[in-house]
Design an enzyme around this catalytic site. Structure first.
Site, PDB file in Angstrom:
ATOM      1  N   ALA A 172       9.541  58.959   0.887  1.00  0.00           N
ATOM      2  CA  ALA A 172       8.967  58.646  -0.928  1.00  0.00           C
ATOM      3  C   ALA A 172       7.183  59.676  -0.412  1.00  0.00           C
ATOM      4  CB  ALA A 172       8.710  56.881  -1.520  1.00  0.00           C
TER       5      ALA A 172
ATOM      6  N   CYS B 143      10.483  64.614  -8.689  1.00  0.00           N
ATOM      7  CA  CYS B 143      11.532  63.682  -8.490  1.00  0.00           C
ATOM      8  C   CYS B 143      12.163  63.194  -9.682  1.00  0.00           C
ATOM      9  CB  CYS B 143      11.858  62.869  -7.151  1.00  0.00           C
ATOM     10  SG  CYS B 143      11.392  64.166  -5.450  1.00  0.00           S
TER      11      CYS B 143
ATOM     12  N   THR C  19      13.325  71.827 -13.284  1.00  0.00           N
ATOM     13  CA  THR C  19      14.061  71.885 -14.530  1.00  0.00           C
ATOM     14  C   THR C  19      13.899  73.163 -14.902  1.00  0.00           C
ATOM     15  OG1 THR C  19      13.311  69.958 -14.618  1.00  0.00           O
ATOM     16  CG2 THR C  19      14.247  70.365 -16.134  1.00  0.00           C
TER      17      THR C  19
ATOM     18  N   GLY D 200       6.398  72.324   1.621  1.00  0.00           N
ATOM     19  CA  GLY D 200       6.358  71.652   0.775  1.00  0.00           C
ATOM     20  C   GLY D 200       6.003  70.440   1.111  1.00  0.00           C
TER      21      GLY D 200
ATOM     22  N   ASN E 273      11.505  74.426  -3.863  1.00  0.00           N
ATOM     23  CA  ASN E 273      11.420  74.221  -5.194  1.00  0.00           C
ATOM     24  C   ASN E 273      13.283  73.789  -5.759  1.00  0.00           C
ATOM     25  OD1 ASN E 273       9.545  75.769  -4.800  1.00  0.00           O
ATOM     26  ND2 ASN E 273       8.791  74.910  -6.074  1.00  0.00           N
TER      27      ASN E 273
ATOM     28  N   ALA F 112      18.252  57.625  -9.583  1.00  0.00           N
ATOM     29  CA  ALA F 112      18.362  57.455 -10.926  1.00  0.00           C
ATOM     30  C   ALA F 112      18.265  55.612 -10.511  1.00  0.00           C
ATOM     31  CB  ALA F 112      20.024  58.514 -11.468  1.00  0.00           C
ATOM     32  N   PHE F 113      18.998  55.001  -9.611  1.00  0.00           N
ATOM     33  CA  PHE F 113      19.005  53.626  -9.308  1.00  0.00           C
ATOM     34  C   PHE F 113      17.058  53.596  -9.641  1.00  0.00           C
ATOM     35  CE2 PHE F 113      23.167  51.005  -8.570  1.00  0.00           C
ATOM     36  CZ  PHE F 113      23.711  52.869  -9.022  1.00  0.00           C
ATOM     37  N   LEU F 114      16.402  54.041  -8.725  1.00  0.00           N
ATOM     38  CA  LEU F 114      15.211  53.508  -8.377  1.00  0.00           C
ATOM     39  C   LEU F 114      14.305  53.823  -9.357  1.00  0.00           C
ATOM     40  CD1 LEU F 114      14.403  55.248  -5.258  1.00  0.00           C
ATOM     41  CD2 LEU F 114      14.446  52.833  -5.890  1.00  0.00           C
TER      42      LEU F 114
ATOM     43  N   ARG G  86      -0.123  78.535   1.408  1.00  0.00           N
ATOM     44  CA  ARG G  86       0.729  77.497   1.484  1.00  0.00           C
ATOM     45  C   ARG G  86       0.448  77.649   2.896  1.00  0.00           C
ATOM     46  NH1 ARG G  86       4.639  73.677  -1.601  1.00  0.00           N
ATOM     47  NH2 ARG G  86       3.324  72.242  -2.333  1.00  0.00           N
TER      48      ARG G  86
HETATM   49  P1  NAI Z   1       7.278  71.615  -2.817  1.00  0.00           P
HETATM   50  O1  NAI Z   1       7.178  72.654  -4.239  1.00  0.00           O
HETATM   51  O2  NAI Z   1       6.028  70.977  -2.285  1.00  0.00           O
HETATM   52  O3  NAI Z   1       7.422  72.755  -1.714  1.00  0.00           O
HETATM   53  C1  NAI Z   1       8.310  73.827  -2.042  1.00  0.00           C
HETATM   54  C2  NAI Z   1       8.092  75.104  -1.332  1.00  0.00           C
HETATM   55  O4  NAI Z   1       9.136  76.139  -1.015  1.00  0.00           O
HETATM   56  C3  NAI Z   1       6.979  75.930  -2.261  1.00  0.00           C
HETATM   57  O5  NAI Z   1       5.791  75.949  -0.770  1.00  0.00           O
HETATM   58  C4  NAI Z   1       7.319  77.251  -2.297  1.00  0.00           C
HETATM   59  O6  NAI Z   1       6.136  78.289  -2.243  1.00  0.00           O
HETATM   60  C5  NAI Z   1       8.669  77.375  -1.460  1.00  0.00           C
HETATM   61  N1  NAI Z   1       9.545  78.615  -1.566  1.00  0.00           N
HETATM   62  C6  NAI Z   1      10.018  78.358  -3.218  1.00  0.00           C
HETATM   63  N2  NAI Z   1      11.292  79.710  -2.891  1.00  0.00           N
HETATM   64  C7  NAI Z   1      10.940  79.978  -1.045  1.00  0.00           C
HETATM   65  C8  NAI Z   1      11.674  80.665  -0.400  1.00  0.00           C
HETATM   66  N3  NAI Z   1      12.741  81.534  -1.266  1.00  0.00           N
HETATM   67  N4  NAI Z   1      11.433  80.756   1.094  1.00  0.00           N
HETATM   68  C9  NAI Z   1      10.718  80.218   1.512  1.00  0.00           C
HETATM   69  N5  NAI Z   1       9.980  79.660   0.617  1.00  0.00           N
HETATM   70  C10 NAI Z   1      10.615  79.127  -0.922  1.00  0.00           C
HETATM   71  O7  NAI Z   1       8.360  71.191  -2.576  1.00  0.00           O
HETATM   72  P2  NAI Z   1       8.775  69.435  -2.430  1.00  0.00           P
HETATM   73  O8  NAI Z   1       8.434  68.381  -3.231  1.00  0.00           O
HETATM   74  O9  NAI Z   1       8.415  69.886  -1.118  1.00  0.00           O
HETATM   75  O10 NAI Z   1      10.935  70.123  -3.304  1.00  0.00           O
HETATM   76  C11 NAI Z   1      11.189  70.441  -2.901  1.00  0.00           C
HETATM   77  C12 NAI Z   1      12.815  69.780  -3.244  1.00  0.00           C
HETATM   78  O11 NAI Z   1      12.732  68.330  -2.231  1.00  0.00           O
HETATM   79  C13 NAI Z   1      13.502  69.322  -4.389  1.00  0.00           C
HETATM   80  O12 NAI Z   1      13.940  69.717  -4.365  1.00  0.00           O
HETATM   81  C14 NAI Z   1      12.682  67.932  -4.268  1.00  0.00           C
HETATM   82  O13 NAI Z   1      13.440  67.643  -5.241  1.00  0.00           O
HETATM   83  C15 NAI Z   1      13.121  67.804  -3.063  1.00  0.00           C
HETATM   84  N6  NAI Z   1      12.610  66.091  -3.163  1.00  0.00           N
HETATM   85  C16 NAI Z   1      11.667  66.057  -2.990  1.00  0.00           C
HETATM   86  C17 NAI Z   1      10.941  65.219  -2.222  1.00  0.00           C
HETATM   87  C18 NAI Z   1       9.508  64.501  -2.641  1.00  0.00           C
HETATM   88  O14 NAI Z   1       8.875  63.383  -2.869  1.00  0.00           O
HETATM   89  N7  NAI Z   1       8.916  65.423  -2.820  1.00  0.00           N
HETATM   90  C19 NAI Z   1      11.802  63.992  -1.607  1.00  0.00           C
HETATM   91  C20 NAI Z   1      12.904  63.811  -2.106  1.00  0.00           C
HETATM   92  C21 NAI Z   1      13.558  65.375  -2.669  1.00  0.00           C
END
Ligand code: NAI
Length: 480
Positions: free
Chosen positions: A160, A272, A90, A10, A87, A221-223, A38
């Site tokens: 970010a 987030c 919530t 992701g 992912n 939370a701070f941001l 994807r």
């Molecule tokens: P996203 O939804 O873009 O990517 C997550 C991916 O994981 C999806 O493509 C999904 O199909 C895949 N997935 C789910 N279960 C799976 C499994 N069992 N095996 C393989 N793939 C699986 O989410 P994103 O934005 O990349 O966020 C991922 C984590 O990173 C979250 O916990 C988020 O809070 C954290 N995060 C996100 C940031 C952002 O800017 N988007 C920044 C910092 C942390």
């Protein structure tokens, strides 16, 4: 050769692994995902996410030491280091619904790792998780370990969206938390060695597991708290004639405060901030700390207030009704330079205007019609579940049209709402837009993109968040 596998291709997994592959040519990096579409997109010409500079990085290493695959078990079993970047939405149902993190995807990933592992592994939490998750993951892994040594590390990601590649190239810090045991320390060192290929050593911080997990929640939370603080002040500015930009500038000049993240706006969005603060609130409640929980909850409440205040301002300015009126929405992504719409304030603003029976015409340079319709049809918190599990063809919201041109969106409109700070909105021909609109023509700038004075000279009635009110707006009913 060290082999890395990342679960989750992701917004985090894709760019972070691409940069690791670029900076560490001697490491093989495979990014895997359960979403076939994807992975095909990562292997094609049109990457699944828009991020400045990402195409270039992927092109340089894809097929060399960077691979994208759906063969999850094979690559997990071959890897030395497994990043988990799935992912953590919530929870929508059951205990803690609306607050707690849903660890379904994380748990199934951990169980799969336990099943297929045949050699020792370092498992890295890249996803943002509740503090103490590593303990649960450790139990799942070691319970099924067949004598295999699993070391769990917490390595939260601070990038970010919109500046992900720059953030990854030049991070303020990399944080690695691990067990304070010989095995834990060895695992921390192994991950440190990966980052040390391009990150100066003094920026690689090591802590215990719980500090690393909690630091990510606390940082978000701070941001978010800064944004809610300046947004709360913006409401008072409008009521008193102060100017939120001037106030923020004066406040930010204090070196103890600093100038960044002090722009008032229609509210924060993104996948987030809300999710992580709700998660923090839930953890505080579970630890018997209701006062702390309520403190952080207020950050979300001000954000919701800011969005509804914006909608109220639009409606009250336009003679207390937008029924049947065309409102152009410029920008739908939660911020510029990304196509990501998760938790974008535009969803709540559009839903608010639709609730008052407006007709909405939306333009965003990076967001497709399909995505917008999906977002407007979806229930709160449903968005962060993998795309392939979401309804593919939501019933289109009839009063919404999506255009690929700002001038088309604004033609014949009664009002324009600017909801994302895309650079191109600064240099639109607002005279041309004014001429094509119904009169009186309104601009509601939710991102402080336009110069209100210049637009007033053209003839617009302008509302800019936190700025002294247009005489027209002062005469309209008060907004709360
Ligand atoms: P996203 O939804 O873009 O990517 C997550 C991916 O994981 C999806 O493509 C999904 O199909 C895949 N997935 C789910 N279960 C799976 C499994 N069992 N095996 C393989 N793939 C699986 O989410 P994103 O934005 O990349 O966020 C991922 C984590 O990173 C979250 O916990 C988020 O809070 C954290 N995060 C996100 C940031 C952002 O800017 N988007 C920044 C910092 C942390």
């Amino acid at each position: 050769m060290v082999k890395i596998c990342c679960l989750g291709a992701g917004y985090v997994g894709g760019p972070t692994m691409a940069v690791i592959a670029l900076k560490c040519p001697s490491i093989e990096v495979v990014v895997v995902d359960i979403s076939v579409t994807r992975i095909s997109a990562w292997n094609g010409d049109q990457l699944p996410i828009y991020e400045p500079g990402l195409d270039d990085v992927v092109k340089q290493c894809r097929g060399r030491n960077l691979f994208f695959s759906t063969d999850i078990e094979k690559h997990v079993s071959e890897a030395d280091i497994i990043f988990v970047s799935v992912n953590t939405p919530t929870k929508t149902r059951g205990l803690g619904a609306g607050k707690a993190a849903d660890l379904t995807y994380w748990e199934s990933a951990a169980r799969m790792i336990a099943d297929v592992a045949r050699s020792d592994k370092i498992v890295v939490e890249k996803s943002t998780v509740p503090v103490k998750t590593a303990e649960a993951i450790e139990k799942i892994l070691t319970h099924n370990s067949k004598g295999i040594d699993f070391q769990i590390l917490s390595n939260p990601e601070f990038l970010a969206e919109g500046t992900a590649i720059q953030d990854l190239f030049n991070p303020d810090r990399v944080l690695i938390g691990g067990r304070e045991t010989p095995g834990g320390r060895k695992a921390v060192q192994a991950l440190k060695d990966v980052y040390a290929n391009w990150v100066p050593e003094d920026r690689i911080l090591t802590t215990n597991l719980w500090s690393a997990e909690l630091s990510k929640l606390a940082a978000n939370a701070f941001l978010a708290q800064r944004i809610s603080s300046v947004n709360a002040i913006s409401a008072l500015c409008e009521a008193t004639g102060a100017n939120a930009s001037e106030v923020a500038y004066a406040v930010g000049k204090d070196t103890r405060i600093g100038p960044r993240f002090l722009n008032s706006s229609v509210g924060f969005g993104g996948s987030c901030f809300q999710k992580d603060i709700l998660n923090l609130v839930y953890i505080c409640e579970c630890n018997g700390l209701p006062e702390v929980a309520n403190y952080w909850k207020q950050v979300i409440k001000i954000n919701d207030y800011q969005k509804s205040r914006f909608v109220n301002r639009v409606v009250s300015s336009m003679f207390n009704t937008v029924a049947g009126k065309k409102i152009a929405v410029l920008g739908f992504a939660f911020k510029k330079d990304t196509g990501d719409t998760r938790e974008t304030p535009a969803i709540d603003v559009c839903k608010g205007l639709l609730g008052d029976k407006a007709r909405i015409s939306i333009y965003d340079p990076q967001v497709t019609e399909d995505q917008i319709q999906r977002d407007l049809a979806m229930n709160k918190f449903d968005w962060d579940h993998p795309v392939h599990l979401q309804p593919m063809s939501p019933t289109a919201v009839k009063q919404v049209t999506v255009t690929w041109d700002a001038y088309e969106a604004t033609k014949g409109a009664h009002g324009v709402c600017i909801l994302t700070e895309w650079d191109e909105f600064k240099s639109l021909d607002y005279k041309k837009i004014y001429e094509s609109m119904q009169k009186p023509a309104f601009v509601f700038d939710g991102r402080n993109v336009v110069d209100p004075q210049k637009l007033r000279e053209i003839g617009f009635i302008v509302y800019s968040i936190g700025k002294p009110l247009d005489p027209w707006l002062k005469d309209m009913p008060a907004v709360a």
